[in-house]
Each structure stands twice: as C-alpha cells, then as structure tokens.
Design a protein around this motif. Structure first.
Motif, PDB file in Angstrom:
ATOM      1  N   PHE A 197       0.982  -1.225  -0.019  1.00 25.04           N
ATOM      2  CA  PHE A 197      -0.203   0.133   0.203  1.00 25.04           C
ATOM      3  C   PHE A 197       0.805   1.360   0.010  1.00 25.04           C
ATOM      4  O   PHE A 197       1.685   1.510   0.904  1.00 25.04           O
ATOM      5  N   LYS A 198       0.655   2.259  -1.044  1.00 25.38           N
ATOM      6  CA  LYS A 198       1.401   3.374  -1.131  1.00 25.38           C
ATOM      7  C   LYS A 198       0.495   4.584  -0.873  1.00 25.38           C
ATOM      8  O   LYS A 198      -0.720   4.533  -1.659  1.00 25.38           O
ATOM      9  N   TYR A 199       0.549   5.476  -0.153  1.00 25.97           N
ATOM     10  CA  TYR A 199      -0.286   6.572   0.211  1.00 25.97           C
ATOM     11  C   TYR A 199      -0.616   7.131  -1.233  1.00 25.97           C
ATOM     12  O   TYR A 199      -1.702   7.807  -1.527  1.00 25.97           O
ATOM     13  N   GLY A 200       0.371   7.380  -2.240  1.00 26.24           N
ATOM     14  CA  GLY A 200       0.303   8.106  -3.346  1.00 26.24           C
ATOM     15  C   GLY A 200      -0.132   9.321  -3.352  1.00 26.24           C
ATOM     16  O   GLY A 200      -0.666   9.920  -4.631  1.00 26.24           O
ATOM     17  N   ILE A 201       0.053  10.201  -2.324  1.00 28.15           N
ATOM     18  CA  ILE A 201      -0.369  11.630  -2.228  1.00 28.15           C
ATOM     19  C   ILE A 201       0.568  12.548  -1.822  1.00 28.15           C
ATOM     20  O   ILE A 201       0.300  13.753  -1.496  1.00 28.15           O
ATOM     21  N   TRP A 228      -4.316   5.350  -1.853  1.00 27.91           N
ATOM     22  CA  TRP A 228      -5.364   5.838  -1.037  1.00 27.91           C
ATOM     23  C   TRP A 228      -6.423   6.065  -2.083  1.00 27.91           C
ATOM     24  O   TRP A 228      -7.610   5.922  -1.732  1.00 27.91           O
ATOM     25  N   ARG A 229      -6.145   6.652  -3.321  1.00 25.38           N
ATOM     26  CA  ARG A 229      -7.499   7.151  -3.947  1.00 25.38           C
ATOM     27  C   ARG A 229      -8.238   5.693  -4.552  1.00 25.38           C
ATOM     28  O   ARG A 229      -9.532   5.779  -4.755  1.00 25.38           O
ATOM     29  N   GLU A 230      -7.637   4.910  -4.954  1.00 23.75           N
ATOM     30  CA  GLU A 230      -7.933   3.661  -5.292  1.00 23.75           C
ATOM     31  C   GLU A 230      -8.757   2.935  -4.111  1.00 23.75           C
ATOM     32  O   GLU A 230      -9.933   2.563  -4.268  1.00 23.75           O
ATOM     33  N   GLY A 274     -14.159  12.631   5.217  1.00 22.90           N
ATOM     34  CA  GLY A 274     -13.195  13.193   5.912  1.00 22.90           C
ATOM     35  C   GLY A 274     -11.780  12.662   5.392  1.00 22.90           C
ATOM     36  O   GLY A 274     -10.619  13.284   5.276  1.00 22.90           O
ATOM     37  N   ILE A 275     -11.605  11.321   5.111  1.00 25.88           N
ATOM     38  CA  ILE A 275     -10.643  10.790   4.170  1.00 25.88           C
ATOM     39  C   ILE A 275     -10.160  11.429   2.876  1.00 25.88           C
ATOM     40  O   ILE A 275      -9.228  11.711   2.334  1.00 25.88           O
ATOM     41  N   GLU A 276     -11.260  11.870   2.140  1.00 22.80           N
ATOM     42  CA  GLU A 276     -11.210  12.353   0.961  1.00 22.80           C
ATOM     43  C   GLU A 276     -10.537  13.692   1.173  1.00 22.80           C
ATOM     44  O   GLU A 276      -9.592  14.344   0.494  1.00 22.80           O
ATOM     45  N   THR A 277     -11.034  14.672   2.063  1.00 29.86           N
ATOM     46  CA  THR A 277     -10.483  15.829   2.418  1.00 29.86           C
ATOM     47  C   THR A 277      -9.203  15.844   2.626  1.00 29.86           C
ATOM     48  O   THR A 277      -8.272  16.443   2.047  1.00 29.86           O
ATOM     49  N   TYR A 278      -8.718  14.641   3.326  1.00 32.65           N
ATOM     50  CA  TYR A 278      -7.117  14.486   3.768  1.00 32.65           C
ATOM     51  C   TYR A 278      -6.412  14.126   2.475  1.00 32.65           C
ATOM     52  O   TYR A 278      -5.320  14.734   2.348  1.00 32.65           O
ATOM     53  N   ILE A 279      -6.731  13.284   1.700  1.00 35.93           N
ATOM     54  CA  ILE A 279      -6.028  12.969   0.507  1.00 35.93           C
ATOM     55  C   ILE A 279      -6.124  13.855  -0.612  1.00 35.93           C
ATOM     56  O   ILE A 279      -5.064  13.958  -1.394  1.00 35.93           O
ATOM     57  N   GLN A 280      -7.077  15.008  -0.720  1.00 33.62           N
ATOM     58  CA  GLN A 280      -6.718  16.030  -1.466  1.00 33.62           C
ATOM     59  C   GLN A 280      -5.904  17.017  -1.215  1.00 33.62           C
ATOM     60  O   GLN A 280      -5.205  17.645  -2.078  1.00 33.62           O
ATOM     61  N   ASP A 281      -5.493  17.169  -0.026  1.00 32.74           N
ATOM     62  CA  ASP A 281      -4.558  17.961   0.567  1.00 32.74           C
ATOM     63  C   ASP A 281      -3.763  17.524   1.718  1.00 32.74           C
ATOM     64  O   ASP A 281      -4.006  18.042   2.683  1.00 32.74           O
ATOM     65  N   PRO A 282      -3.015  16.610   1.555  1.00 32.29           N
ATOM     66  CA  PRO A 282      -2.507  15.996   2.782  1.00 32.29           C
ATOM     67  C   PRO A 282      -1.605  16.856   3.775  1.00 32.29           C
ATOM     68  O   PRO A 282      -1.382  16.726   4.792  1.00 32.29           O
ATOM     69  N   LEU A 283      -0.717  17.776   2.794  1.00 36.29           N
ATOM     70  CA  LEU A 283       0.138  18.596   3.456  1.00 36.29           C
ATOM     71  C   LEU A 283      -0.629  19.745   4.600  1.00 36.29           C
ATOM     72  O   LEU A 283      -0.140  19.898   5.669  1.00 36.29           O
ATOM     73  N   ARG A 284      -1.444  20.248   4.073  1.00 37.19           N
ATOM     74  CA  ARG A 284      -2.468  21.225   4.838  1.00 37.19           C
ATOM     75  C   ARG A 284      -3.058  20.386   5.810  1.00 37.19           C
ATOM     76  O   ARG A 284      -3.059  20.912   6.967  1.00 37.19           O
ATOM     77  N   SER A 329     -12.581  18.144   9.405  1.00 42.45           N
ATOM     78  CA  SER A 329     -12.206  17.048   8.501  1.00 42.45           C
ATOM     79  C   SER A 329     -13.279  15.883   8.835  1.00 42.45           C
ATOM     80  O   SER A 329     -13.301  15.122   8.035  1.00 42.45           O
ATOM     81  N   GLY A 330     -13.712  15.785  10.106  1.00 44.12           N
ATOM     82  CA  GLY A 330     -14.900  14.739  10.258  1.00 44.12           C
ATOM     83  C   GLY A 330     -13.892  13.780  10.754  1.00 44.12           C
ATOM     84  O   GLY A 330     -14.601  12.535  10.939  1.00 44.12           O
TER      85      GLY A 330
END
Length: 208
Positions: A124-128, A148-150, A168-178, A197-198
């Motif tokens: 598993f690769k975060y890929g973000i 993560w996206r898959e 909440g997970i989608e919010t995270y992977i869309q902008d993981p640094l922020r 973020s939920g």
C-alpha cells in the motif's frame, strides 16, 4: 506527517487465504513491470516488509536479504543482513509507504552493500505526497498494489464506512500537507484552521 488513519498491512499475514491472494497479486504486479529476468534477489525492509519479502522471494526462487532502518556495526554491510553479490539487481519490498523517504534510505544502504536497485514495491502506497518527493528525488521508483485514491473509490462503492468518514478521508488525501499541518504534523499551514475534517488526527505520523 499527521494522518487520520493507520494502514496496517501486517495483520494480513495471519489470514492464510487473504495472505496468499495478496502475495499472488503482488507478484503479478512486480513481474508486469520488471519481469523475472530483471531481478537477482529480493530485499525485505526491516519490520513489516520482511514477511512479505520472504514469501515473494520463496515463490520466485530468489535470494533474500534484509535492509535495516539503522546501521548495526561498521562497514558497508552494517545496514543489511544476508549475502549481497556485487551489482546484484534487488527489489526492496515493504508493506506500506507514505512519502517514500525511508524506502530511499534503505535503497541507499543496499547500494552501499554492493547492490543495484532502481525499484521498491509496497502493498500500500499513500500516493499523495508526490508534491513533496518525486521518484527522481527518491532515487527509486516505488511500485504498489493499491493507493489511497483507489482504496477510497472501492470503499465508497462498497459503502464500507459512513459518508462522514469517507468524506473526511477524501479531504485528507486531496491536500495531505495542509491537513497534516492543521492537525499537529509537518506540512503547509491551513487556509482555515477551523475546518472540520470529520476525523480524529494523529493516528499515523512520520515518513515511511
């Protein structure tokens, strides 16, 4: 890095059918990119990678070595276990990676021991985190079975979690640094520190 979730691939080794399926899929993924003739051996990353690497090496009838996170002793082989022949073409295998920095360090250790290594494989690769470190920056290309996206796409299709958790997970992977910075980890300061973020924070942190 702060993260709202912890991905624990290591538990899979206790479930024979799931483990076997995962290994078979991993081997197909590896061979589809590299081919059997491109490998002289498998290197297991100390910790979660050794069990997966051991089985993959056994199935492919390839030598196995272990790449350690920190040197133990002196000399160029201080961070590896096993016998590495000069210029052996190795594939580093681990369970999970976030931004790939730990994998890059292990690959450097293998090179110092005499190996040639251009690829790493993780279940598993975060890929973000490509905005942080690219494959060129890492000096190794990281292959994976899933990102993560898959995983999020499949989780939504199967309704595996509540919409609040998935959003909440989608919010995270869309902008993981922020997201990380907003929840006490490294990253970019949040645009809105009050954004919800939920999900709870800090369950997974650090580079892998």
């Amino acid at each position: 890095w702060a993260s709202p979730v912890f991905v624990d691939c290591k538990k899979v080794i206790s479930y024979p059918l799931a483990r076997d399926a995962l290994i078979e899929l991993s081997i197909k993924r590896i061979l589809s990119v590299l081919g059997y003739e491109a490998l002289d051996g498998i290197a297991g990353a100390e910790g979660g990678g050794v069990s997966f690497a051991s089985i993959i090496a056994d199935r492919l009838h390839l030598p196995l070595v272990v790449a350690k996170k920190h040197p133990a002793g002196l000399g160029p082989a201080a961070q590896t276990d096993g016998v590495i022949k000069p210029a052996s073409r190795l594939l580093l295998v681990d369970d999970v990676t976030t931004d790939g920095r730990t994998k890059a360090l292990m690959c450097d250790a293998l090179r110092k021991s005499g190996a040639t290594i251009h690829y790493a494989y993780v279940v598993f690769k975060y890929g973000i985190f490509d905005a942080v470190l690219s494959n060129r920056d890492l000096g190794v290309e990281v292959l994976s079975l899933a990102t993560w996206r898959e995983l999020l796409t499949v989780a939504r299709e199967r309704k595996a979690f509540t919409n609040k958790v998935l959003d909440g997970i989608e919010t995270y992977i869309q902008d993981p640094l922020r997201w990380s910075a907003a929840h006490g980890g490294a990253g970019i300061p949040p645009l809105d520190s009050g954004r919800d973020s939920g999900l709870d924070s800090g369950l997974d942190s650090g580079a892998r």
